[in-house]
Design an enzyme around this catalytic site. Sequence first.
Site, short mmCIF file in Angstrom:
data_model
loop_
_atom_site.label_atom_id
_atom_site.label_comp_id
_atom_site.label_asym_id
_atom_site.label_seq_id
_atom_site.Cartn_x
_atom_site.Cartn_y
_atom_site.Cartn_z
N GLU A 1 0.88 -1.18 0.00
CA GLU A 1 0.00 0.00 0.00
C GLU A 1 0.91 1.22 0.00
O GLU A 1 1.49 1.55 1.03
CB GLU A 1 -0.89 0.01 1.26
CG GLU A 1 -1.92 -1.08 1.33
CD GLU A 1 -3.12 -0.82 0.43
OE1 GLU A 1 -3.13 0.19 -0.31
OE2 GLU A 1 -4.05 -1.63 0.47
N CYS B 1 -2.82 9.20 2.77
CA CYS B 1 -2.46 8.64 1.46
C CYS B 1 -3.50 9.02 0.42
O CYS B 1 -3.20 9.13 -0.75
CB CYS B 1 -2.31 7.13 1.56
SG CYS B 1 -3.73 6.31 2.28
P1 NAD Z 1 8.23 4.95 4.88
O1 NAD Z 1 8.29 4.18 3.61
O2 NAD Z 1 9.34 5.87 5.18
O3 NAD Z 1 8.13 3.97 6.14
C1 NAD Z 1 7.08 3.05 6.28
C2 NAD Z 1 7.52 1.92 7.20
O4 NAD Z 1 8.55 1.19 6.56
C3 NAD Z 1 8.08 2.36 8.53
O5 NAD Z 1 7.62 1.49 9.53
C4 NAD Z 1 9.58 2.23 8.34
O6 NAD Z 1 10.31 2.02 9.53
C5 NAD Z 1 9.66 1.01 7.45
N1 NAD Z 1 10.86 0.88 6.65
C6 NAD Z 1 11.67 1.86 6.17
N2 NAD Z 1 12.68 1.32 5.43
C7 NAD Z 1 12.49 -0.01 5.44
C8 NAD Z 1 13.17 -1.11 4.83
N3 NAD Z 1 14.25 -0.94 4.07
N4 NAD Z 1 12.69 -2.35 5.03
C9 NAD Z 1 11.59 -2.54 5.77
N5 NAD Z 1 10.90 -1.56 6.37
C10 NAD Z 1 11.34 -0.30 6.20
O7 NAD Z 1 6.84 5.72 4.85
P2 NAD Z 1 6.26 6.73 5.94
O8 NAD Z 1 6.97 8.03 5.80
O9 NAD Z 1 6.20 6.09 7.27
O10 NAD Z 1 4.74 6.90 5.44
C11 NAD Z 1 4.34 7.81 4.49
C12 NAD Z 1 4.09 7.13 3.15
O11 NAD Z 1 3.15 6.07 3.33
C13 NAD Z 1 3.47 8.06 2.13
O12 NAD Z 1 4.08 7.84 0.87
C14 NAD Z 1 2.02 7.62 2.08
O13 NAD Z 1 1.33 7.90 0.89
C15 NAD Z 1 2.15 6.15 2.31
N6 NAD Z 1 0.89 5.59 2.80
C16 NAD Z 1 0.16 4.79 1.97
C17 NAD Z 1 -1.06 4.28 2.41
C18 NAD Z 1 -1.90 3.39 1.54
O14 NAD Z 1 -2.80 2.77 2.06
N7 NAD Z 1 -1.64 3.26 0.25
C19 NAD Z 1 -1.52 4.60 3.67
C20 NAD Z 1 -0.76 5.43 4.49
C21 NAD Z 1 0.45 5.92 4.04
#
Ligand code: NAD
Length: 525
Positions: free
Chosen positions: A243, A277
């Site tokens: 997502e 999102c």
């Molecule tokens: P992010 O990608 O920075 O982090 C998300 C999660 O991934 C965190 O828990 C982080 O610790 C983890 N993570 C980071 N690097 C990783 C790796 N290499 N391996 C495994 N896990 C890792 O995103 P964010 O800043 O927390 O969230 C914002 C983003 O999420 C925005 O782009 C938003 O659009 C998206 N989002 C999408 C939805 C949806 O349903 N499509 C919903 C909410 C947020």
Amino acid sequence: MMPTETQIVLHKVVSVNPATGQVLREFESATEEDVSTVVARARAAQPAWNEIGVQRRISLLRNFQRLLHARKSDVARVITTEAGKPLVEALLTEVMVVLDAARFCVDNVYAFLREQPVPHGNLAMKAKTGRIERQPYGVVGIISPWNYPFSIPATETLAALAVGNTVVLKPSEFTSLAGLELASLLYAAGVPKDVFQVIVGDGVTGAALIHADIDKLTFTGSVATGKRIAQAAAARLLPVLLELGGKDPMLVLEDADVDIASSGAVWGAFVNAGQACLSIERCYVHRSLYPQFLAACVEKTKKLRIGDGLDPHTDVGPLIHERQLRNVEVHVEDALSHGARALTGGTRLSELGPNFYAPTVLSGVTQDMRVMREETFGPLLPIMSFDSDDEAIRLANDSDYGLGASVWTRDRARGEALARRIQAGTVMVNDAVSCFGISEALHGGVKASGLGRTHGHFGLEEMVRVKYVDSDLLPGVKKSWWYGYGQEFTRQMEGVIDLMFAPRLGQRLRGALRSAGVHARKGRF
Ligand code: NAD
């Protein structure tokens, strides 16, 4: 000195109130070894959790729902304190969404897990009976973001647990407390400790979870991290649900009600300070309405009250951290330097606290600006005009993303017709964002916005392996298609195929004659 996200060093993560900069709690990050221990416990606990049966699991979900209802205000406070959103949004978009997701699971999971008969259409296979069984994956890993730190992991967790998986959740490093709140509610409801576990940490801990012995991963976050995760998962063929981000367009047709659509635009762009999102990230308005629409959006934006989410009068809270704020500034600077105008906002509000940015309406934007192409994830409402429905659809689809979209019109049929032409996982007619609160509605994106779906029936499907089980109704008979091939058998098979598929009746009847005797044929060995 006020700590910030940049103070996350080595194996520590810090939970900070984004409105004040106050440290809420410090955690040791789970190491790779911790993660594999936790996953091993989840694996050991899974068979018993599956065997207690769906009725028992449903009754535990009911307990969870009752407890969450009773503690709704406390849970909302934890979310607001850690993620910044107004308290009422924490209630509506987090607590209520989860209460309803629990209701959905309670109402649907029993029927969902029932074996499903598969009637056969193939004449040659009539002497068999088949069914689909849905079985839990085993251990499901969930990695979640900070923007909906309770409702995103909780809706996914409830679906995973309800069908018999155990779950290991890695919440965002910025919102560990919300993840732990979910754990404490589930434990209080009677869910065993090894059935749901939280590992606190940053991306390094998340990466360790992908390499641990899990059977499926549900990831919600940015496109960049999603791609990294997809690569790591591909190496071991781990099924992943992604997502990811969005750049949702809002199309305001010439027959829209300007007052309604402008109120919708202001809410859809600034709810959760634009960090949803499904936020409205780009707005396209029919040229005939453009001046009135801009004026209405500016007037309504100026009335918004910005502040600490714990103040019940606050409409818009802080951004989560400095990096997010900087991203917004970069998009605004880029737009202004290419000829856009900030009709209101366009500045930090440092006097309110470390992470506040004024809700901003931009006019004079063009499709090639960063603010129209890259996810901003902040309180910006860039508005552009269009001349025809075809142009509006072209602009909407001219994006790497495809999460959500909205169409605004007084003519519902016209809105739905345009919705069909938009490349997105979800399109709303005359509202935005709120479909996330419909538990029956699927949620997910196309193009760079992700793979797979959460919520509703499709969300449950993502948490199971589907298995086809077939029983032969004539177990004492060797099948005619087993070995012992030869000229006669080939001729008979041609006849069977003609009988079933020939376009003309005569050919079918001749096929029936040629196939005669095939039913009595026995394999030679
Ligand atoms: P992010 O990608 O920075 O982090 C998300 C999660 O991934 C965190 O828990 C982080 O610790 C983890 N993570 C980071 N690097 C990783 C790796 N290499 N391996 C495994 N896990 C890792 O995103 P964010 O800043 O927390 O969230 C914002 C983003 O999420 C925005 O782009 C938003 O659009 C998206 N989002 C999408 C939805 C949806 O349903 N499509 C919903 C909410 C947020």
